[in-house]
Write a protein that holds these residues in place. Structure first.
Motif, PDB file in Angstrom:
ATOM      1  N   ALA A 250     -43.538 -19.183 -51.536  1.00  0.00           N
ATOM      2  CA  ALA A 250     -43.439 -20.632 -51.314  1.00  0.00           C
ATOM      3  C   ALA A 250     -43.517 -20.955 -49.810  1.00  0.00           C
ATOM      4  N   ARG A 251     -42.898 -20.105 -49.012  1.00  0.00           N
ATOM      5  CA  ARG A 251     -42.871 -20.332 -47.561  1.00  0.00           C
ATOM      6  C   ARG A 251     -44.288 -20.275 -46.970  1.00  0.00           C
ATOM      7  N   ILE A 252     -45.038 -19.255 -47.346  1.00  0.00           N
ATOM      8  CA  ILE A 252     -46.411 -19.116 -46.836  1.00  0.00           C
ATOM      9  C   ILE A 252     -47.281 -20.268 -47.322  1.00  0.00           C
ATOM     10  N   GLU A 253     -47.120 -20.628 -48.595  1.00  0.00           N
ATOM     11  CA  GLU A 253     -47.945 -21.697 -49.164  1.00  0.00           C
ATOM     12  C   GLU A 253     -47.639 -23.037 -48.492  1.00  0.00           C
ATOM     13  N   ALA A 254     -46.371 -23.248 -48.147  1.00  0.00           N
ATOM     14  CA  ALA A 254     -46.006 -24.494 -47.458  1.00  0.00           C
ATOM     15  C   ALA A 254     -46.664 -24.540 -46.078  1.00  0.00           C
ATOM     16  N   GLU A 255     -46.720 -23.425 -45.391  1.00  0.00           N
ATOM     17  CA  GLU A 255     -47.315 -23.395 -44.051  1.00  0.00           C
ATOM     18  C   GLU A 255     -48.840 -23.498 -44.104  1.00  0.00           C
ATOM     19  N   LEU A 256     -49.440 -22.939 -45.150  1.00  0.00           N
ATOM     20  CA  LEU A 256     -50.904 -22.937 -45.235  1.00  0.00           C
ATOM     21  C   LEU A 256     -51.456 -24.150 -45.980  1.00  0.00           C
ATOM     22  N   GLY A 257     -50.624 -24.749 -46.838  1.00  0.00           N
ATOM     23  CA  GLY A 257     -51.116 -25.860 -47.656  1.00  0.00           C
ATOM     24  C   GLY A 257     -52.060 -25.412 -48.753  1.00  0.00           C
ATOM     25  N   GLU A 258     -51.904 -24.175 -49.211  1.00  0.00           N
ATOM     26  CA  GLU A 258     -52.720 -23.671 -50.329  1.00  0.00           C
ATOM     27  C   GLU A 258     -51.981 -22.513 -50.990  1.00  0.00           C
ATOM     28  N   THR A 259     -52.404 -22.162 -52.193  1.00  0.00           N
ATOM     29  CA  THR A 259     -51.716 -21.064 -52.882  1.00  0.00           C
ATOM     30  C   THR A 259     -52.254 -19.719 -52.391  1.00  0.00           C
ATOM     31  N   ILE A 260     -51.424 -18.704 -52.516  1.00  0.00           N
ATOM     32  CA  ILE A 260     -51.869 -17.346 -52.186  1.00  0.00           C
ATOM     33  C   ILE A 260     -51.778 -16.498 -53.457  1.00  0.00           C
ATOM     34  N   SER A 261     -52.581 -15.446 -53.516  1.00  0.00           N
ATOM     35  CA  SER A 261     -52.654 -14.696 -54.775  1.00  0.00           C
ATOM     36  C   SER A 261     -52.403 -13.199 -54.623  1.00  0.00           C
ATOM     37  N   ALA A 262     -52.168 -12.730 -53.398  1.00  0.00           N
ATOM     38  CA  ALA A 262     -51.994 -11.276 -53.208  1.00  0.00           C
ATOM     39  C   ALA A 262     -50.692 -10.974 -52.468  1.00  0.00           C
ATOM     40  N   PHE A 263     -50.136  -9.830 -52.798  1.00  0.00           N
ATOM     41  CA  PHE A 263     -48.841  -9.405 -52.273  1.00  0.00           C
ATOM     42  C   PHE A 263     -48.938  -7.914 -51.979  1.00  0.00           C
ATOM     43  N   SER A 264     -48.223  -7.449 -50.969  1.00  0.00           N
ATOM     44  CA  SER A 264     -48.129  -5.991 -50.805  1.00  0.00           C
ATOM     45  C   SER A 264     -46.654  -5.591 -50.818  1.00  0.00           C
ATOM     46  N   TYR A 265     -46.370  -4.482 -51.507  1.00  0.00           N
ATOM     47  CA  TYR A 265     -44.988  -4.023 -51.669  1.00  0.00           C
ATOM     48  C   TYR A 265     -44.490  -3.382 -50.374  1.00  0.00           C
ATOM     49  N   PRO A 266     -43.338  -3.818 -49.850  1.00  0.00           N
ATOM     50  CA  PRO A 266     -42.788  -3.138 -48.671  1.00  0.00           C
ATOM     51  C   PRO A 266     -42.644  -1.632 -48.915  1.00  0.00           C
ATOM     52  N   VAL A 267     -43.092  -0.867 -47.960  1.00  0.00           N
ATOM     53  CA  VAL A 267     -43.132   0.610 -47.971  1.00  0.00           C
ATOM     54  C   VAL A 267     -44.157   1.125 -48.998  1.00  0.00           C
ATOM     55  N   GLY A 268     -44.190   0.533 -50.208  1.00  0.00           N
ATOM     56  CA  GLY A 268     -45.321   0.717 -51.115  1.00  0.00           C
ATOM     57  C   GLY A 268     -45.491   2.058 -51.804  1.00  0.00           C
ATOM     58  N   GLN A 269     -44.520   2.975 -51.627  1.00  0.00           N
ATOM     59  CA  GLN A 269     -44.605   4.258 -52.333  1.00  0.00           C
ATOM     60  C   GLN A 269     -44.291   4.018 -53.821  1.00  0.00           C
ATOM     61  N   PRO A 270     -44.638   4.988 -54.700  1.00  0.00           N
ATOM     62  CA  PRO A 270     -44.436   4.743 -56.133  1.00  0.00           C
ATOM     63  C   PRO A 270     -42.985   4.388 -56.499  1.00  0.00           C
ATOM     64  N   ASP A 271     -42.007   4.885 -55.730  1.00  0.00           N
ATOM     65  CA  ASP A 271     -40.607   4.584 -56.080  1.00  0.00           C
ATOM     66  C   ASP A 271     -40.096   3.311 -55.396  1.00  0.00           C
ATOM     67  N   CYS A 272     -40.969   2.577 -54.713  1.00  0.00           N
ATOM     68  CA  CYS A 272     -40.515   1.401 -53.966  1.00  0.00           C
ATOM     69  C   CYS A 272     -40.723   0.088 -54.717  1.00  0.00           C
ATOM     70  N   PHE A 273     -41.410   0.153 -55.862  1.00  0.00           N
ATOM     71  CA  PHE A 273     -41.531  -1.021 -56.729  1.00  0.00           C
ATOM     72  C   PHE A 273     -41.525  -0.505 -58.158  1.00  0.00           C
ATOM     73  N   ASP A 274     -41.203  -1.386 -59.108  1.00  0.00           N
ATOM     74  CA  ASP A 274     -41.108  -0.911 -60.493  1.00  0.00           C
ATOM     75  C   ASP A 274     -41.731  -1.939 -61.447  1.00  0.00           C
ATOM     76  N   GLU A 275     -41.561  -1.702 -62.734  1.00  0.00           N
ATOM     77  CA  GLU A 275     -42.174  -2.605 -63.718  1.00  0.00           C
ATOM     78  C   GLU A 275     -41.615  -4.020 -63.576  1.00  0.00           C
ATOM     79  N   THR A 276     -40.318  -4.112 -63.229  1.00  0.00           N
ATOM     80  CA  THR A 276     -39.710  -5.433 -63.018  1.00  0.00           C
ATOM     81  C   THR A 276     -40.407  -6.143 -61.864  1.00  0.00           C
ATOM     82  N   THR A 277     -40.644  -5.411 -60.789  1.00  0.00           N
ATOM     83  CA  THR A 277     -41.317  -5.998 -59.625  1.00  0.00           C
ATOM     84  C   THR A 277     -42.679  -6.557 -60.033  1.00  0.00           C
ATOM     85  N   LYS A 278     -43.422  -5.759 -60.796  1.00  0.00           N
ATOM     86  CA  LYS A 278     -44.771  -6.180 -61.192  1.00  0.00           C
ATOM     87  C   LYS A 278     -44.717  -7.448 -62.051  1.00  0.00           C
ATOM     88  N   LEU A 279     -43.765  -7.462 -62.978  1.00  0.00           N
ATOM     89  CA  LEU A 279     -43.603  -8.612 -63.865  1.00  0.00           C
ATOM     90  C   LEU A 279     -43.238  -9.868 -63.065  1.00  0.00           C
TER      91      LEU A 279
END
Ligand SMILES: [Zn+2]
Length: 334
Positions: A250-279
């Motif tokens: 929401a913060r980025i979209e408010a500053e840009l005035g448009e929606t964003i569609s991509a995200f990157s997981y902090p640190v991004g190793q297989p154990d750093c995000f899970d099925e809940t994160t994806k959902l």
């Protein structure tokens, strides 16, 4: 393994096989490369491990990407992943460091190369120090020779030439802690090192501001989310994950005035995000989630919420980088 792959890459390049493989089209899909900072880390008290390469190397790598692949932005990703015959690449940056704007952006613009910048909104808004830079700063600023044994680590030697090893060990420990223990861990380092936490003025000018982000967007760069405070999402409750994912979007979209569609997981190793994160990413309205443990995406076989990325680091030789674009089956793995 690194040594063997470096040898293979230079042999491939010297023997001319590289050109041959490129002309016969040995692979199809998407190679996504990831940077954090560009430039020279010499003398910095912050985490020197997040400098991916010098600006001169960066320029060469972007030229290599343009020469060997079709460089695309996020809006073209869906079509690219359906194309059975394409060879695509995406350039990404994580976190929002100032050199992304000052040093990388001019090169990208001059080469007409799109890139995607994933922003940690709390860093831009509050100017806070990132936990990895905080740890590195405390170790480098300390006048003590060692850190005593603690509930988290055994004794760690601080003085030269051991400082880099000490920093790496503390970062490794931090990354596996439950998130609610990380504050105590940082407080322990601050006290035992005698430095206190990295003071705010040290971080002045470290991050981009929103005007810079808008300028990059207007010049054709893509902007994506990377949480508010850069926690490792899999260490958080679902409610906390939701907050990090949705508030930063929401913060980025408010500053840009448009929606964003991509995200990157902090640190991004297989154990750093899970099925809940994806959902939760999906629920927040994201279409893509980028990970960070190597590999490339083959057409028709990509998980939208685990798009693989290859880290660029100073140990990645030019030949190895070219190998990555010629034979990612071999060189996109660590
Ligand atoms: Zn990050």
């Amino acid at each position: 393994m690194t040594g063997k792959k470096d040898f293979l890459a230079s042999t491939l390049y010297r023997s001319g096989l590289n050109r041959l493989l490129r002309s016969v089209g040995s692979w199809h899909g998407l190679v996504t490369v990831n940077y954090h900072r560009v430039g020279n880390p010499r003398g910095s008290y912050f985490d020197r491990g997040v400098w991916s390469c010098t600006t001169a190397e960066f320029e060469k790598q972007i030229r290599d990407l343009k020469r060997n692949t079709d460089l695309i932005g996020i809006k073209d990703l869906d079509d690219a992943m359906r194309d059975p015959n394409g060879r695509y690449s995406i350039i990404t940056f994580d976190d929002g460091y100032i050199d992304n704007y000052e040093d990388a952006f001019p090169i990208l613009k001059s080469l007409d190369a799109p890139a995607t910048f994933f922003l940690t909104t709390g860093f831009l808004d509050e100017g806070n120090v990132a936990w990895w830079d905080d740890i590195a700063w405390m170790v480098r600023a300390s006048l003590r020779k060692k850190l005593p044994t603690s509930p988290w680590t055994s004794e760690i030697v601080f003085d030269e030439p051991h400082r880099n090893v000490a920093i790496n060990e503390l970062l490794k420990t931090f990354k596996v802690l439950p998130w609610n223990e990380t504050r105590d861990f940082l407080t322990f380092i601050a006290t035992a090192s005698g430095t206190g936490r990295c003071p705010h003025p040290e971080v002045d000018g470290l991050w981009m501001n929103w005007d810079m982000v808008r300028e990059m967007r207007q010049a054709g760069m893509d902007i994506g989310g990377h949480t508010v405070g850069h926690p490792i999402l899999a260490r958080l409750s679902a409610e906390e994950q939701w907050c990090e994912i949705s508030v930063s979007k929401a913060r980025i979209e408010a500053e840009l005035g448009e929606t964003i569609s991509a995200f990157s997981y902090p640190v991004g190793q297989p154990d750093c995000f899970d099925e809940t994160t994806k959902l939760l990413l999906k629920q927040a309205g994201y279409d893509w989630g980028f990970s960070f443990y190597g590999h490339y995406a083959r057409p028709g076989h990509v998980d939208h919420f685990d798009v693989p990325r290859v880290p660029v680091d100073p140990y990645l030789s030019r030949n190895r980088f070219r190998g990555l674009l010629t034979l990612p089956q071999l060189f996109a793995t660590s």
